[in-house]
Structure formats: structure tokens, C-alpha cells
Scaffold this active site. Structure first.
Site, PDB file in Angstrom:
ATOM      1  N   ARG A  67     -28.627 -28.597  34.291  1.00  0.00           N
ATOM      2  CA  ARG A  67     -28.956 -29.250  33.338  1.00  0.00           C
ATOM      3  C   ARG A  67     -30.463 -29.172  33.054  1.00  0.00           C
ATOM      4  O   ARG A  67     -30.821 -29.052  31.674  1.00  0.00           O
ATOM      5  CB  ARG A  67     -28.702 -30.676  33.600  1.00  0.00           C
ATOM      6  CG  ARG A  67     -28.030 -31.491  32.595  1.00  0.00           C
ATOM      7  CD  ARG A  67     -28.043 -33.064  33.079  1.00  0.00           C
ATOM      8  NE  ARG A  67     -26.652 -33.168  33.253  1.00  0.00           N
ATOM      9  CZ  ARG A  67     -25.385 -33.223  32.490  1.00  0.00           C
ATOM     10  NH1 ARG A  67     -25.667 -33.278  30.999  1.00  0.00           N
ATOM     11  NH2 ARG A  67     -24.395 -33.657  32.857  1.00  0.00           N
ATOM     12  N   ILE A  94     -25.630 -35.166  28.136  1.00  0.00           N
ATOM     13  CA  ILE A  94     -26.536 -36.101  28.782  1.00  0.00           C
ATOM     14  C   ILE A  94     -27.739 -35.272  28.970  1.00  0.00           C
ATOM     15  O   ILE A  94     -27.580 -34.252  29.514  1.00  0.00           O
ATOM     16  CB  ILE A  94     -25.975 -36.568  30.099  1.00  0.00           C
ATOM     17  CG1 ILE A  94     -24.530 -37.510  29.860  1.00  0.00           C
ATOM     18  CG2 ILE A  94     -26.862 -37.238  30.843  1.00  0.00           C
ATOM     19  CD1 ILE A  94     -24.167 -38.022  31.097  1.00  0.00           C
ATOM     20  N   HIS A 111     -24.469 -43.880  18.104  1.00  0.00           N
ATOM     21  CA  HIS A 111     -23.385 -44.382  19.162  1.00  0.00           C
ATOM     22  C   HIS A 111     -22.290 -45.163  18.379  1.00  0.00           C
ATOM     23  O   HIS A 111     -22.584 -45.938  17.977  1.00  0.00           O
ATOM     24  CB  HIS A 111     -24.115 -44.958  20.367  1.00  0.00           C
ATOM     25  CG  HIS A 111     -22.927 -45.227  21.526  1.00  0.00           C
ATOM     26  ND1 HIS A 111     -22.536 -44.219  22.435  1.00  0.00           N
ATOM     27  CD2 HIS A 111     -22.434 -46.420  21.624  1.00  0.00           C
ATOM     28  CE1 HIS A 111     -21.729 -44.785  22.896  1.00  0.00           C
ATOM     29  NE2 HIS A 111     -21.467 -46.164  22.701  1.00  0.00           N
TER      30      HIS A 111
HETATM   31  C1  GRF Z   1     -19.804 -40.058  15.877  1.00  0.00           C
HETATM   32  O1  GRF Z   1     -18.603 -41.189  15.753  1.00  0.00           O
HETATM   33  C2  GRF Z   1     -21.046 -40.569  16.598  1.00  0.00           C
HETATM   34  O2  GRF Z   1     -21.087 -42.067  16.473  1.00  0.00           O
HETATM   35  C3  GRF Z   1     -20.968 -40.084  17.941  1.00  0.00           C
HETATM   36  O3  GRF Z   1     -20.250 -38.952  17.739  1.00  0.00           O
HETATM   37  C4  GRF Z   1     -19.390 -38.742  16.671  1.00  0.00           C
HETATM   38  C5  GRF Z   1     -19.802 -37.469  15.477  1.00  0.00           C
HETATM   39  O4  GRF Z   1     -19.150 -37.433  14.543  1.00  0.00           O
HETATM   40  N1  GRF Z   1     -21.959 -39.847  18.570  1.00  0.00           N
HETATM   41  P1  GRF Z   1     -19.491 -36.216  13.676  1.00  0.00           P
HETATM   42  O5  GRF Z   1     -19.780 -34.931  14.473  1.00  0.00           O
HETATM   43  O6  GRF Z   1     -20.957 -36.587  13.119  1.00  0.00           O
HETATM   44  O7  GRF Z   1     -18.455 -36.212  12.422  1.00  0.00           O
END
Ligand code: GRF
Length: 219
Positions: A67, A94, A111
Site C-alpha cells: 500500500r 484504503i 460516501h
Molecule cells: C458512489 O455511490 C459513491 O458514493 C461511492 O462509490 C460510488 C461511485 O459511483 N463512493 P460512480 O463511479 O461515481 O458512478
């Protein structure tokens, strides 16, 4: 006036990336996406970037021993573009503490939950299983704690009786496409910043959950 330079990190579809690209193409935009970096090749987000003539790179984490090594290489790639803001948009990695520290106050994430509820993975399933009545998404500054940095803006959606993970995910995603560009616009306009572990909007520290989207004006 110089626009805020943004580097967007993705791992997949990039629909949030698209929403940000689209909003940066508006005449009043104060930000521009200068590069997109994905840790996976062949994903739709890379196509979206190329279609918008934005440099798009792949940095495959599998090619690094650990990482720390991957994050060091990623940092070098990002910093070559001299961004003012790093935007995580479905970036499924991460991050190491030193990477996060390097971008503290200038890296944001979205998120899919009403943080502090449901940090981590499978948020839609977990919200359904725990009988919640509402769900949503949160934009937050990234700190060392996974999905634990101070919230900037939060959009709420209802959970309906016949919802599946997929139907709920779609409803949340629609809101994400509103709140993520808005948070970027605030940052680019100098209205939003990070200080003393908090997110500040127009000089006021935001509280848990950040600004509720429903009462926000689009301006
Ligand atoms: C979204 O639901 C975001 O909240 C999460 O990953 C997803 C990404 O979707 N972190 P996209 O690749 O932007 O369509």
C-alpha cells in the site's frame, strides 16, 4: 481568474466524475478537472474522461508491492498536475496515513450513507437490513479515519417498502450527482475549507452530517 485544478480518482463507472465534469463546463464554473486517475483499467470512468478530453491515467495497485508503495506512486502522479483539490469519486482503495496527511484539507470523498451511519462497504444493503426509514449520501473531507472526516453536505432519500439494494442505490446516486458538484463549487469559490478537524462553510463550522442538501440553494 485561475480556476481550481482538480484531480479525480476513480475505480469504476465514474457517474459522479461525469456530474463534476458537466458542472465544470458551466459558464460560472470556478473549477476544472485536469486529470483522472483510475486504479483499474477498462472502466467506464476512463472513457468519460477521454470523451471530455481530460488526461486519464491508470495506476494499477497490483503492480506495487504494498500500500505504501502504491500510495507513494499515486501521490507523485497526482502532484504532477498540481491540483488544488483531490476528489475521490468511487475510488475503492484504503489510503495510507501519510497519503491522507499530505492532502489534508484538500481531499474530499463521497460516501453512500448518512454518515456517521454505515461507514465502509455495502451501505445500501446494511441500511435496508437495519430497517432504516431513510438513507443517503455524504460528502466529507478525508482524514485518517475511514469515512470519518468532517461532513460537508448530506442528501437524504426515503427508503421505500419495496426497495432493493439496486433501487435504493439509484435513488442515492441521483442525489450524489447534485451534492458532489455543489461541494466542489463551494470549495472552488473559497466558501468551504477545512480547519481544526472541522469543515467550515461561509465562516461557520458545519456540524454532524454537514449541510443538509434539502435546504441548500443551488447557487
Ligand atoms: C458512489 O455511490 C459513491 O458514493 C461511492 O462509490 C460510488 C461511485 O459511483 N463512493 P460512480 O463511479 O461515481 O458512478
Amino acid at each position: 481568474m485561475n480556476k481550481l485544478r482538480i484531480v479525480v480518482l476513480i475505480s469504476g463507472s465514474g457517474s459522479n466524475l461525469q456530474a463534476i465534469i458537466d458542472s465544470c463546463q458551466q459558464p460560472e464554473a470556478k473549477a476544472e478537472v485536469v486529470a483522472v486517475i483510475s486504479n483499474r483499467d477498462g472502466v467506464k470512468g476512463l472513457e468519460r474522461a477521454r470523451a471530455a478530453q481530460i488526461p486519464a491515467e491508470v495506476l494499477n495497485h497490483r503492480e506495487y508491492s504494498d500500500r505504501e508503495a502504491f500510495d507513494a506512486a499515486l501521490k507523485q502522479r497526482i502532484d504532477a498536475y498540481q491540483p488544488g483539490l483531490v476528489v475521490l469519486a468511487g475510488f475503492m482503495r484504503i489510503l495510507t496515513a501519510s497519503f491522507v496527511a499530505h492532502y489534508l484539507g484538500r481531499m474530499v470523498n463521497i460516501h453512500p450513507s448518512l454518515l456517521p451511519k454505515f461507514p465502509g462497504l455495502h451501505t445500501h444493503r446494511r441500511a435496508l437490513e437495519s430497517g432504516e426509514q431513510k438513507h443517503g449520501s455524504t460528502v466529507h473531507f478525508v482524514t485518517a479515519e475511514l469515512d470519518g472526516g468532517p461532513a460537508i453536505i448530506q442528501a437524504e432519500v426515503p427508503i421505500l417498502a419495496n426497495d432493493t439494494e439496486e433501487s435504493l442505490a439509484l435513488r442515492v446516486l441521483e442525489q450524489e450527482h447534485q451534492i458532489y458538484p455543489l461541494a466542489v463549487h463551494w470549495f472552488a469559490s473559497g466558501r468551504l475549507h477545512y480547519q481544526h478537524g472541522k469543515a467550515w462553510l461561509d465562516g461557520t463550522a458545519l456540524t454532524e452530517g454537514g449541510h443538509p442538501f434539502s435546504v441548500v440553494s443551488k447557487g
